[in-house]
Design a protein around this motif. Structure first.
Motif, PDB file in Angstrom:
ATOM      1  N   GLU A 241     -89.412  11.737 -34.455  1.00  0.00           N
ATOM      2  CA  GLU A 241     -88.044  11.872 -35.018  1.00  0.00           C
ATOM      3  C   GLU A 241     -87.143  10.565 -35.191  1.00  0.00           C
ATOM      4  O   GLU A 241     -87.165  10.008 -33.959  1.00  0.00           O
ATOM      5  N   TYR A 242     -86.560   9.843 -36.262  1.00  0.00           N
ATOM      6  CA  TYR A 242     -85.785   9.105 -36.006  1.00  0.00           C
ATOM      7  C   TYR A 242     -84.249   9.323 -36.219  1.00  0.00           C
ATOM      8  O   TYR A 242     -84.080   9.833 -37.200  1.00  0.00           O
ATOM      9  N   VAL A 243     -83.313   8.839 -35.255  1.00  0.00           N
ATOM     10  CA  VAL A 243     -82.154   9.181 -35.297  1.00  0.00           C
ATOM     11  C   VAL A 243     -81.034   8.100 -35.719  1.00  0.00           C
ATOM     12  O   VAL A 243     -81.333   7.061 -34.740  1.00  0.00           O
ATOM     13  N   TYR A 244     -80.213   8.081 -36.591  1.00  0.00           N
ATOM     14  CA  TYR A 244     -79.331   7.077 -36.724  1.00  0.00           C
ATOM     15  C   TYR A 244     -78.069   7.648 -36.838  1.00  0.00           C
ATOM     16  O   TYR A 244     -77.793   8.629 -37.510  1.00  0.00           O
ATOM     17  N   GLU A 245     -77.101   6.992 -35.969  1.00  0.00           N
ATOM     18  CA  GLU A 245     -75.984   7.506 -35.607  1.00  0.00           C
ATOM     19  C   GLU A 245     -74.581   6.589 -36.537  1.00  0.00           C
ATOM     20  O   GLU A 245     -74.758   5.367 -36.274  1.00  0.00           O
ATOM     21  N   ILE A 246     -74.013   7.339 -37.451  1.00  0.00           N
ATOM     22  CA  ILE A 246     -72.717   6.644 -38.075  1.00  0.00           C
ATOM     23  C   ILE A 246     -71.519   7.295 -37.537  1.00  0.00           C
ATOM     24  O   ILE A 246     -71.052   8.317 -38.070  1.00  0.00           O
ATOM     25  N   ASN A 247     -70.896   6.339 -37.005  1.00  0.00           N
ATOM     26  CA  ASN A 247     -69.548   6.928 -36.568  1.00  0.00           C
ATOM     27  C   ASN A 247     -69.667   8.395 -36.006  1.00  0.00           C
ATOM     28  O   ASN A 247     -68.647   9.184 -36.052  1.00  0.00           O
TER      29      ASN A 247
ATOM     30  N   ALA B 233     -83.478   1.468 -45.143  1.00  0.00           N
ATOM     31  CA  ALA B 233     -84.174   2.172 -46.200  1.00  0.00           C
ATOM     32  C   ALA B 233     -85.158   3.303 -45.713  1.00  0.00           C
ATOM     33  O   ALA B 233     -85.040   4.325 -46.697  1.00  0.00           O
ATOM     34  N   ILE B 234     -85.188   3.568 -44.599  1.00  0.00           N
ATOM     35  CA  ILE B 234     -86.001   4.832 -44.227  1.00  0.00           C
ATOM     36  C   ILE B 234     -85.068   6.047 -44.368  1.00  0.00           C
ATOM     37  O   ILE B 234     -85.105   6.984 -44.892  1.00  0.00           O
ATOM     38  N   VAL B 235     -83.695   5.631 -43.568  1.00  0.00           N
ATOM     39  CA  VAL B 235     -82.639   6.924 -43.720  1.00  0.00           C
ATOM     40  C   VAL B 235     -82.199   6.915 -45.281  1.00  0.00           C
ATOM     41  O   VAL B 235     -82.122   8.176 -45.616  1.00  0.00           O
ATOM     42  N   HIS B 236     -82.444   5.969 -45.980  1.00  0.00           N
ATOM     43  CA  HIS B 236     -81.974   6.226 -47.616  1.00  0.00           C
ATOM     44  C   HIS B 236     -82.970   6.845 -48.190  1.00  0.00           C
ATOM     45  O   HIS B 236     -82.737   7.776 -49.064  1.00  0.00           O
ATOM     46  N   ASP B 237     -84.473   6.726 -48.011  1.00  0.00           N
ATOM     47  CA  ASP B 237     -85.484   7.351 -48.440  1.00  0.00           C
ATOM     48  C   ASP B 237     -85.145   8.976 -48.227  1.00  0.00           C
ATOM     49  O   ASP B 237     -85.389   9.882 -48.938  1.00  0.00           O
ATOM     50  N   PHE B 238     -84.823   9.259 -46.829  1.00  0.00           N
ATOM     51  CA  PHE B 238     -84.986  10.562 -46.267  1.00  0.00           C
ATOM     52  C   PHE B 238     -83.622  11.235 -47.189  1.00  0.00           C
ATOM     53  O   PHE B 238     -83.901  12.345 -47.558  1.00  0.00           O
TER      54      PHE B 238
ATOM     55  N   ARG C  33     -74.211   4.649 -50.094  1.00  0.00           N
ATOM     56  CA  ARG C  33     -72.828   4.034 -49.428  1.00  0.00           C
ATOM     57  C   ARG C  33     -73.665   3.963 -47.963  1.00  0.00           C
ATOM     58  O   ARG C  33     -73.325   2.814 -47.139  1.00  0.00           O
ATOM     59  N   ILE C  34     -74.165   4.758 -47.554  1.00  0.00           N
ATOM     60  CA  ILE C  34     -74.673   4.919 -46.007  1.00  0.00           C
ATOM     61  C   ILE C  34     -75.764   3.774 -45.986  1.00  0.00           C
ATOM     62  O   ILE C  34     -75.852   3.114 -44.835  1.00  0.00           O
ATOM     63  N   PHE C  35     -76.656   3.591 -46.906  1.00  0.00           N
ATOM     64  CA  PHE C  35     -77.534   2.385 -46.978  1.00  0.00           C
ATOM     65  C   PHE C  35     -76.929   1.146 -46.905  1.00  0.00           C
ATOM     66  O   PHE C  35     -77.259   0.432 -46.163  1.00  0.00           O
ATOM     67  N   LEU C  36     -75.761   0.868 -47.548  1.00  0.00           N
ATOM     68  CA  LEU C  36     -75.175  -0.232 -47.696  1.00  0.00           C
ATOM     69  C   LEU C  36     -74.552  -0.478 -46.088  1.00  0.00           C
ATOM     70  O   LEU C  36     -74.855  -1.816 -45.403  1.00  0.00           O
ATOM     71  N   LEU C  37     -73.781   0.437 -45.569  1.00  0.00           N
ATOM     72  CA  LEU C  37     -73.376   0.499 -44.258  1.00  0.00           C
ATOM     73  C   LEU C  37     -74.220   0.146 -43.180  1.00  0.00           C
ATOM     74  O   LEU C  37     -74.144  -0.739 -42.305  1.00  0.00           O
ATOM     75  N   ILE C  38     -75.418   0.677 -43.350  1.00  0.00           N
ATOM     76  CA  ILE C  38     -76.336   0.488 -42.230  1.00  0.00           C
ATOM     77  C   ILE C  38     -77.059  -0.876 -42.321  1.00  0.00           C
ATOM     78  O   ILE C  38     -77.128  -1.490 -41.205  1.00  0.00           O
ATOM     79  N   MET C  39     -77.223  -1.248 -43.488  1.00  0.00           N
ATOM     80  CA  MET C  39     -77.751  -2.893 -43.808  1.00  0.00           C
ATOM     81  C   MET C  39     -76.756  -3.704 -43.112  1.00  0.00           C
ATOM     82  O   MET C  39     -77.212  -4.615 -42.475  1.00  0.00           O
ATOM     83  N   LYS C  40     -75.335  -3.377 -43.223  1.00  0.00           N
ATOM     84  CA  LYS C  40     -74.562  -4.465 -42.946  1.00  0.00           C
ATOM     85  C   LYS C  40     -74.537  -4.199 -41.372  1.00  0.00           C
ATOM     86  O   LYS C  40     -74.544  -5.419 -40.427  1.00  0.00           O
ATOM     87  N   GLU C  41     -74.657  -3.144 -40.444  1.00  0.00           N
ATOM     88  CA  GLU C  41     -74.688  -2.991 -39.066  1.00  0.00           C
ATOM     89  C   GLU C  41     -75.988  -3.788 -38.463  1.00  0.00           C
ATOM     90  O   GLU C  41     -75.980  -4.347 -37.447  1.00  0.00           O
ATOM     91  N   LEU C  42     -77.023  -3.749 -39.582  1.00  0.00           N
ATOM     92  CA  LEU C  42     -78.271  -4.285 -38.952  1.00  0.00           C
ATOM     93  C   LEU C  42     -78.095  -6.128 -39.347  1.00  0.00           C
ATOM     94  O   LEU C  42     -79.110  -6.651 -38.752  1.00  0.00           O
ATOM     95  N   GLY C  43     -77.164  -6.423 -39.731  1.00  0.00           N
ATOM     96  CA  GLY C  43     -76.869  -7.809 -39.943  1.00  0.00           C
ATOM     97  C   GLY C  43     -77.760  -8.299 -41.194  1.00  0.00           C
ATOM     98  O   GLY C  43     -78.039  -9.735 -41.256  1.00  0.00           O
TER      99      GLY C  43
END
Length: 150
Positions: A22-28, A63-68, A85-95
């Motif tokens: 399982e892959y977990v990504y946290e946004i705020n 990309a994986i979160v977005h695909d899901f 928007r989440i896709f864009l935010l995560i990419m920004k967080e990842l640099g």
């Protein structure tokens, strides 16, 4: 931010990958959980553009979160607009660089509709227009703005 480590293994055809755990990504404070066994093509980029935007890179977790979120397994209530928007935010967080992340974001906004899948449980709110100011839209986006703080 990543809560769990992203571990993938390629499938036989080499074009798709499966999550080993399982892959977990946290946004705020809100966790998006991509289940073990989820199959992804990573960044869904036409082969002709792979030299500029390969299917994997710094943006792979986004990309994986977005695909899901685009998949039929998404029962979060997050709609396509928020998924992008989440896709864009995560990419920004990842640099991911400004030009690359914004190009990829605009590509999913323009071409992603055909990949948006029917949801098993909850599609979330479906936008009526590009700028949607209906009471239902305002309520939906207000709720998610409090949760995701986007």
């Amino acid at each position: 931010m990543e809560v769990t480590k992203l571990i993938l293994h390629p499938l036989v055809n080499g074009e798709k990958n499966e999550l080993y755990q399982e892959y977990v990504y946290e946004i705020n404070g809100y966790q998006i959980k991509v289940p073990q066994g989820f199959v992804t093509d990573l960044a869904s980029v036409p082969r002709i553009f792979w030299s500029i935007f390969p299917p994997f890179g710094k943006y792979t977790p986004a990309a994986i979160v977005h695909d899901f979120l685009y998949s039929k397994f998404n029962d979060t209530g997050i709609n396509r607009t928020l998924a992008d928007r989440i896709f864009l935010l995560i990419m920004k967080e990842l640099g991911v660089g400004y030009l690359k992340r914004n190009t990829m974001y605009k590509a999913v906004r323009v071409f992603g509709e055909s990949s948006w899948k029917e949801k098993i449980r909850n599609e979330g709110y479906k936008d009526i227009a590009v700028v949607d100011h209906t009471q239902e839209a305002l309520k939906y986006y207000s709720k998610w703005a409090k949760i995701l703080k986007l």
